[in-house]
Write a protein that holds these residues in place. Structure first.
Motif, PDB file in Angstrom:
ATOM      1  N   GLU A 165       0.935  -1.058   0.408  1.00 22.76           N
ATOM      2  CA  GLU A 165      -0.111  -0.278   0.232  1.00 22.76           C
ATOM      3  C   GLU A 165       0.837   1.055  -0.198  1.00 22.76           C
ATOM      4  OE1 GLU A 165      -3.798   0.525   2.278  1.00 22.76           O
ATOM      5  OE2 GLU A 165      -2.709   2.186   3.330  1.00 22.76           O
ATOM      6  N   ARG A 197      -1.558   6.640   1.434  1.00 23.16           N
ATOM      7  CA  ARG A 197      -2.965   6.532   1.508  1.00 23.16           C
ATOM      8  C   ARG A 197      -2.784   6.357   2.957  1.00 23.16           C
ATOM      9  NH1 ARG A 197      -6.002   4.624  -2.278  1.00 23.16           N
ATOM     10  NH2 ARG A 197      -5.273   3.515  -3.931  1.00 23.16           N
ATOM     11  N   SER A 233      -2.732  -0.353   6.408  1.00 24.71           N
ATOM     12  CA  SER A 233      -3.403   0.902   6.257  1.00 24.71           C
ATOM     13  C   SER A 233      -2.846   1.416   7.143  1.00 24.71           C
ATOM     14  CB  SER A 233      -5.058  -0.026   6.096  1.00 24.71           C
ATOM     15  OG  SER A 233      -4.791  -0.394   4.663  1.00 24.71           O
TER      16      SER A 233
END
Length: 490
Positions: A6, A10, A450
């Motif tokens: 990822e 983000r 995340s």
């Protein structure tokens, strides 16, 4: 998911440092396993009084008949169907978050889907109660179902949109309930394994023998995808069919083909507003700021401004269609809405749904918790006015001036509506007390990719572009649960 899969730019979906799998379980199950605090008891007491008012008002209606409402020969539908459509609309966000965002692999849904699904269940229950109460004789509700032939003649009129409603909403409720409970199974099993005594037996029964084996998880994920695929068409079909209660009639102001997409957009609009209303309070009271982050709030605000813009375009399109049709009755219906006796309701609708939400285009407003919560209330007030305007202003003046009549709600009308809100919040507060409001298993999937702490490790490693690191740190300034001062040293 490993952290390198990822991008650093983000924004994190889990904030906080030293977050572990065990910590996630502790944080989310704390409201379930500990005694409720003062805030919960205050909310539950107020909601219970509302639910008691609803019970009294509905009982009064059954005893004296729907003549106790403010309905008359001209306005046969009013607050009852207004409340019904309003509650069905609120229930739309849960299925959209659970099903459509799951199919599109939107990971930010993981922290909000459980509460949104519960909201759907409770909203549909409130909507269904309006239909049963409107019958006047609730024991006749069985005749809305297709009975076997041995019961005699078939009473169901399959050409009636009201019967389409019965099938659409019952299907929607059933699938949503199964989807919601299926997602709860691994979390109920977690509570079971931590509980003792009678609580352990209750949660053991509710977990349906969940073992947590690899085969069990495979079946769980397969069933979740299947239910998501079944639920996705329901998001579009249910409120489309509800709109056909009006669109298939010849009544000026109702007889329009724009209603199905317009109603669906409005339902998602009001549904997400109610999610914001509930979760902004729950995240603070239950201490879940690390899992329901500013990213989630802003993402939902973006969906609200999108669907709100669709609703505004629909309002303007309705006016244009009435003008372009050159049908004097259709034109009068819309002029009467905004300049007739109910002008205050129409302009309240337009201001609450079209003008005020435009402030969400500003980033600072989308990131403000107080402004977001206030706007969520305004939007749901506006959406209630929308249903009231569509129903009452289209009925109170028909083709014959001699039959024109005004609708004035009685105290029973008001009590049933206010009471239904009490029922909704009572059920939601009980849900927060006995079941986890966030999907524990799904949030844990986000920890290694995340979360803030994983992204902070990437920053500290120094193996990323400096501009990306600065972009990421700048994005963190909006998070109310993140101390930006820590990042000045990185």
């Amino acid at each position: 998911m490993s952290s390198h899969n990822e991008s650093i730019i983000r924004e994190p979906l889990i904030t906080g440092n030293n977050i572990t799998y065990a910590q996630i379980t502790e944080d989310i199950l704390r409201p379930v396993e500990k005694l409720p605090g003062r805030a919960w008891w205050i909310g539950f007491s107020v909601a219970s009084m509302g639910a008691t008012l609803w019970l009294f008002a509905v009982s009064y209606t059954f005893w004296y008949g729907i003549g106790s409402w403010g309905l008359n020969k001209t306005v046969g539908w009013a607050w009852d169907i207004t409340g019904f459509v309003w509650w069905v609309g609120i229930g739309h966000a849960g299925t959209l978050i659970s099903a459509i965002l799951l199919l599109f692999r939107q990971k930010w849904r993981n922290s909000i889907n459980r509460s949104a699904e519960a909201m759907t269940i409770f909203a549909v229950i409130c909507a269904a109660s309006y239909i049963v109460a409107h019958m006047g004789r609730p024991w006749m509700a069985v005749y809305s179902l297709p009975l076997p032939n041995q019961y005699g003649s078939l009473w169901v009129n399959f050409n009636s949109p009201l019967i389409w409603d019965v099938f659409a909403i019952s299907t929607y409720f059933t699938v949503s309930l199964v989807f919601w409970y299926t997602g709860l199974l691994p979390d109920i099993a977690t509570i079971r394994d931590r509980a003792t005594g009678l609580r352990r037996k209750i949660y053991s029964f509710m977990s349906f023998g969940w073992t947590g084996s690899v085969k069990t998880w495979q079946r769980f994920e397969t069933v979740s995808l299947i239910l998501a695929g079944i639920s996705t068409p329901l998001v579009l079909s249910v409120h489309s069919i509800v709109s056909m209660d009006f669109a298939t009639s010849l009544e000026p102001g109702w007889h329009t083909t724009i209603f199905p997409p317009y109603f669906v957009a409005g339902a998602i609009f009001s549904g997400f507003a109610m999610v914001q209303t509930l979760l902004l309070i729950a995240r603070k009271v239950l201490g879940l700021e690390n899992y329901i982050t500013m990213f989630h709030i802003e993402a939902m605000n973006k969906i609200i401004i999108l669907t709100g813009s669709i609703v505004m375009v629909a309002y303007c399109t309705e006016f244009f269609i009435a003008y372009y049709s050159q049908v004097e009755y259709e034109q009068y219906a819309f002029i009467n809405r905004y300049f007739g006796p109910y002008w205050w309701a129409s302009w309240s609708m337009f201001c609450c749904n079209c003008i005020i939400p435009q402030v969400l285009w500003f980033k600072n407003v989308r990131r403000s918790i107080a402004a977001t919560w206030f706007l969520s209330i305004i939007i749901n007030i506006g959406m209630w006015f929308e249903r009231f305007v569509i129903i009452v202003t289209s009925l109170h003046r028909d083709f014959l001036p001699s039959s024109w009549a005004m609708f004035y709600p009685t105290w029973i009308d008001v009590s049933v509506f206010v009471g239904s809100i009490g029922v909704f919040f009572t059920l939601f507060l009980l849900f927060l007390r006995v079941l986890p409001s966030i999907a524990i298993a799904e949030v844990k999937l986000l920890l290694k990719g995340s979360s803030e702490q994983e992204k902070k490790k990437i920053l500290q490693s120094g193996h990323i572009d400096a501009s990306q690191g600065e972009f990421y740190k700048d994005a963190l300034k909006k998070f109310d649960a993140i101390d930006i001062a820590e990042y000045e040293k990185v």
